[in-house]
Design a protein around this motif. Structure first.
Motif, mmCIF file in Angstrom:
data_model
loop_
_atom_site.group_PDB
_atom_site.id
_atom_site.type_symbol
_atom_site.label_atom_id
_atom_site.label_comp_id
_atom_site.label_asym_id
_atom_site.label_seq_id
_atom_site.Cartn_x
_atom_site.Cartn_y
_atom_site.Cartn_z
ATOM 1 N N VAL A 126 88.322 -44.579 29.643
ATOM 2 C CA VAL A 126 89.254 -43.814 30.462
ATOM 3 C C VAL A 126 90.255 -44.745 31.148
ATOM 4 N N ASP A 127 89.751 -45.891 31.603
ATOM 5 C CA ASP A 127 90.637 -46.838 32.287
ATOM 6 C C ASP A 127 91.749 -47.324 31.365
ATOM 7 N N GLN A 128 91.376 -47.654 30.138
ATOM 8 C CA GLN A 128 92.375 -48.132 29.182
ATOM 9 C C GLN A 128 93.414 -47.049 28.919
ATOM 10 N N ARG A 174 95.846 -46.663 31.712
ATOM 11 C CA ARG A 174 96.876 -47.704 31.701
ATOM 12 C C ARG A 174 97.930 -47.415 30.650
ATOM 13 N N VAL A 223 93.635 -42.414 37.030
ATOM 14 C CA VAL A 223 92.379 -42.069 36.370
ATOM 15 C C VAL A 223 92.126 -40.566 36.470
ATOM 16 N N ALA A 224 92.406 -40.003 37.647
ATOM 17 C CA ALA A 224 92.162 -38.577 37.850
ATOM 18 C C ALA A 224 92.976 -37.742 36.860
ATOM 19 N N LEU A 256 91.541 -38.114 33.387
ATOM 20 C CA LEU A 256 90.298 -37.369 33.204
ATOM 21 C C LEU A 256 90.585 -35.905 32.951
ATOM 22 N N SER A 257 91.511 -35.344 33.717
ATOM 23 C CA SER A 257 91.730 -33.910 33.540
ATOM 24 C C SER A 257 92.451 -33.649 32.222
#
Lengths: 508, 437
Positions: free
Chosen positions: B397-399, B402, B408-409, B412-413
């Protein structure tokens, strides 16, 4: 001649009054203690005798009877040493009583010195509650007792000093401590969220968890930073209020875990018991009930690493505290309730060997071991964990590139604002955070946007969510909305909330 | 439906009627084959013909052959498979040889005795209420799957379980049949591929055949059922290495119930026969024999999936292998097949492209269902950025946050909505990837 000295005993986290009566008559020499004393109290005779002699008082050859009233409650511990010695000295007229209204607690050394006791805060509160004026106690406990407003605390280092206080009806009182000031002047935490490189997803998850007081389950391979994250969770939770600090200090004081130099617990507790802990150690217990790790983590974080490795009985014992925010331990003679309002942070490997899904190493777990591993987490327990987040191992390249990380203070401000919105919404209920909402409150208080409802329905169908899982999604979505300051739950909030489910554990 | 009715109903329509004696021999052989490995093969080899030739033999001759097999086994023989099964090498002393001989002559005697009793009933082993739904088809009956007749040693009888077993078996003949088999303990990647291919093929009207084992088999069959839920088609056939009334492995109990309700369970083994190691290769031969194509997804170099692939090659069926990551144990099997000339399979389309034109008369894949439309949350640009990033492989998710320049939020959604649309899916270790298959 008869003498009385007021003292205090502990039952759970509460102090209750005990009257020490000493009677000295001219008869065959004897020293008896009555009033349901336990072994430590019986041994008190020897300590008192030596302390009196070594403090240069006389120990006459008379018949001495000490009664601990009320006589039908079992007394334990060495904290009656000082009041017994005082009552004895008054009864033998080696000391003169000054003004009344001073209680005494303390353990005696053979040389007449005073040693610290446990639960001084609860004792002091109870003394104040009884309407007594002051309290003599060992110097090491003075600062703790001085937290109680309106009570004169007389620290004493020796039996003689304590006698002086009783004779003078007072003395040099310890300076009252203001809890507010102690809380303001706390040093910065030694850990910060900004220490952690990467793990944006997991950081976001603990921010949401802190904002709504949700319990979290972190799933990731060894060394991915689960423990580091959990340790930083208290730093983004709202600071302790005055009442909360007192509540936590009382528990630590009774457990005897208050550091000598620190009269008040100023930070949210973080407890991380090892997975071999017994059920009694985790939830509390023992012949005389003592607070367990859940209570020591009250208003803070209980971190259970290697979650599925904990004993089944210990894990099941967590259900009541997670539900009610307290633990009740019943014994034949008494039942004690310890507060246990915790945020549970559980961590586990994706499989027993830890390498399931790892890119470099292959998982070596047989299928049945994998099933066993996960099946230990019972449905009822998992139902109380709203967020599940995968914590992948950070690639070396990412660790170097790093990038800017937010400080705990910045995240903490957002969390505090979100908590405030929840307090307003939940005003008039018994809960104060989204994580504790019942499903009735959920339906009454959470407002979903039309699109959010549509998305939820779609997810319900496609992902085959259970009704409970749906409740969890809404609860967490509400917290996400609160973090954003949105007046109602939008589709984006539901969508993010949906990502906090664990695929391997709940099925899809 | 009563078991015996099943037999007769199956034999009724076209084709020359099967004589009662032949039927009885079939069923008895099926029972014998369930207990002793390689019996049928042995008899077929002895007559130097087909199973039909064996069934045409005089009962006395069959009994004699069986008795001879006993002594043959006792002499520790040319017939390697005979010894391989029940009485394996460990200390093959004289006692064991004697028991082998006794077994064989016992089999022969039982056979003669049963023949004297008249037509055999398949359900003769205690017909209780639950057994009412039992049915069986024998070699030579019209309902017997013609594809299996091409096997060197076809099962003398097939035992069936399902809501409507005989119509289901008839449906198998009218649809493309694709077997999907693979590792019992697959990687998440393998599971995902299996589920994707099975779902798409089932939607295209194929019947997914597999072995009801853990892992790839179960994923493929469950997904085939899910993909055709509501439609009135046969989605999947489970071929078992035990009796059709035995649930093995227990962990798949729910899948067994579902297949029994909506699909078909099939086995050459007698009711109640437990799962044993030697019965699984036999089952794999039936899977291979029934199918127009076999897709192998993950497996080590010595796995049962490869046995299925070998049988398929023997039958001249198309073998497909899904490539895995180089160097992994689970990739070894499929990669070896690819090296030996198996078709490369990345999605259902590969199977359709190769098998589609060669299918039997009157059988075809249906045209592809329309692509699904998606309107992801958080803007098409961001969604495209995420999808483009995922085209390079799995990402955390972090990648993704970026590379799509979002928080991130937000990521995620976005990922949740893309997942609901079936465009991405979660991989192991908290990563996401494009959905394939």
């Amino acid at each position: 001649m008869l003498a009385r000295v007021a003292s205090e005993a502990l039952s759970g986290l509460q102090g209750y009054p005990v009257e020490i009566e000493a009677d000295v008559v001219a008869a065959a020499p004897a020293f008896t203690i009555v009033g349901l004393p336990d072994a430590a109290v019986q041994e008190s005779r020897e300590r008192v005798r030596a302390a009196i002699v070594n403090s240069a008082y006389e120990f006459p050859s008379r018949r001495i009877t000490v009664n601990l009233a009320p006589a039908d409650v079992r007394k334990e511990g060495p904290s009656f040493d000082l009041p017994i010695a005082l009552a004895f000295l008054l009864a033998t007229r080696q000391a003169q009583r000054g003004a009344d209204g001073i209680a005494a607690v303390g353990e005696l050394g053979l040389d007449g010195s005073l040693r610290p006791i446990v639960g001084a805060l609860a004792v002091a509160e109870s003394v104040r509650h009884r309407g007594l004026r002051g309290l003599v106690l060992p110097r090491a406990n003075a600062a703790e007792a001085a937290l109680v407003p309106g009570l004169e605390v007389y620290p004493a280092e020796t039996l003689r000093a304590a006698v002086a206080v009783i004779e003078a009806g007072g003395g040099e009182a310890a300076r009252p401590l203001l809890v507010e000031r102690l809380l303001q002047h706390q040093a910065d935490d030694d850990v910060d969220l900004a220490d952690m490189v990467g793990q944006g997803q997991a950081k976001r998850a603990i921010e949401v968890a802190a904002a709504g007081a949700h319990n979290v389950l972190m799933i990731g391979p060894p060394g991915s930073g689960k423990t580091m994250l959990a340790r930083r969770l208290p730093t983004i939770m709202p600071p302790l209020t005055v009442q909360e600090a007192i509540d936590v200090t009382r528990i630590y004081s009774v457990a005897g875990l208050l550091p000598a130099q620190q009269p008040l617990v100023v930070r949210r507790p973080f407890r991380a018991p090892h997975h071999t802990i017994s059920s009694a150690g985790l939830v509390g217990g023992g012949g005389t009930p003592r607070p367990g790790e859940v209570s020591l983590a009250h208003l803070g974080v209980l971190f259970l690493d290697e979650f599925p490795e904990f004993r089944l009985s210990a894990l099941e014992g967590l259900r009541q505290p997670l539900e009610d925010g307290e633990v009740t331990i019943s014994r034949a003679l008494s039942s004690v309730t310890f507060p246990a309002r915790i945020m549970l942070v559980a961590a586990m490997n994706p499989c027993p060997c830890g390498f399931l899904g790892d890119r470099e190493r292959e998982c070596a777990c047989p299928a049945h071991r994998l099933r066993q591993y996960v099946s230990k987490l019972s449905g009822p327990l998992l139902d109380r964990i709203d967020l599940r987040v995968e914590v992948p191992r950070v690639a070396p390249a990412e660790r170097r590139s790093g990038g800017q990380s937010e400080k705990s203070r910045v995240v903490g401000a957002r969390v505090a604002a979100a908590r405030m919105r929840q307090l307003v919404r939940l005003a008039g209920t018994t809960t104060y955070a989204n994580g504790h909402m019942t499903s009735r409150q959920l339906r009454r208080l959470c407002v979903l946007h039309g699109e959010a409802v549509a998305l939820l329905d779609r997810a319900y169908e496609r992902l085959r969510l259970s009704a409970r899982a749906c409740d969890r999604v809404v609860k967490v979505a509400q917290t996400i909305a609160d973090l954003e300051g949105a007046p109602r739950i939008e589709a984006a909030h539901v969508a993010e909330s949906l990502s906090y489910r664990a695929r391997g554990i709940d099925g899809r | 439906m009563d078991a015996e009715e099943g037999v007769e109903a199956a034999g009724a329509p076209r084709c020359s009627p099967v004589s009662p004696r032949r039927l009885a021999t079939c069923i008895w052989l099926a029972r014998l084959a369930s207990l002793r490995a390689g019996v049928v093969q042995y008899l077929v080899r002895q007559c130097d013909g087909t199973l039909g030739d064996v069934l045409d033999l005089e009962p006395g001759k069959i009994a004699a052959l069986l008795a001879r097999r006993g002594s043959a086994a006792a002499c520790a023989t040319r017939d390697g498979r005979t010894a391989a099964g029940e009485s394996s090498s460990a200390g093959s002393g004289t006692a064991e040889r004697r028991s082998e001989r006794q077994q064989a002559s016992g089999d022969a005697q039982e056979y003669v005795r049963l023949l004297r009793l008249g037509p055999l009933r398949p359900a003769s082993r205690g017909a209780t209420g639950t057994e009412a739904a039992r049915s069986a088809v024998c070699w030579g009956q019209a309902a017997y799957p013609p594809a299996l007749l091409q096997l060197h040693d076809p099962p003398p009888a097939l035992f069936l379980a399902g809501a409507a077993p005989l119509p289901a078996l008839a449906a198998v003949a009218r649809h493309p049949v694709v077997a999907i088999v693979g590792a019992r303990r697959p990687s998440p990647y393998g599971l995902e591929i299996a589920a994707g291919i099975a779902a798409d093929l089932a939607r295209l009207g194929a019947v997914i055949v597999s072995g009801m084992a853990l892992g790839i088999d179960a994923a493929a069959q469950a997904e085939a059922l899910a993909a055709t839920a509501g439609a009135d088609t046969l989605a999947t056939v489970g071929v078992l290495g035990c009796g059709v009334d035995v649930v093995y492995p227990q962990a798949n109990a729910r899948l067994f119930a579902a297949v029994r309700r909506q699909g078909l369970l099939l086995s050459e083994f007698w009711w109640g026969v437990p799962a044993r190691a030697w019965r699984f290769p036999a089952r794999n031969r039936v899977i291979a024999g029934m199918s127009d194509a076999v897709v192998i997804i993950e497996g080590s170099e010595r796995s049962g999936s490869l046995i299925t692939a070998r049988y398929s090659l023997d039958q001249g069926r198309d073998v497909f292998a899904v490539p895995g990551e180089a160097g992994r144990r689970l990739s070894a099997g499929p990669h070896r097949l690819l090296r030996e000339g198996a078709h490369l399979c990345e999605s259902a389309a590969d199977v359709v492209a190769v098998v589609g034109p060669q299918l039997r008369e009157g059988v075809a894949f249906q045209t592809a269902p329309g692509a699904r439309a998606a309107a992801p949350l958080g803007g098409a640009d961001r969604a495209l950025a995420v999808l483009a990033a995922l085209d390079d492989g799995e990402q955390t998710v972090d990648q993704l946050a970026r590379s799509s320049d979002s928080t991130v939020a937000q990521t995620l959604s976005l990922l949740s909505t893309l997942e609901l649309e079936g465009l991405v899916c979660a991989a192991a270790g908290g990563r996401f990837r494009r959905r394939r298959g």
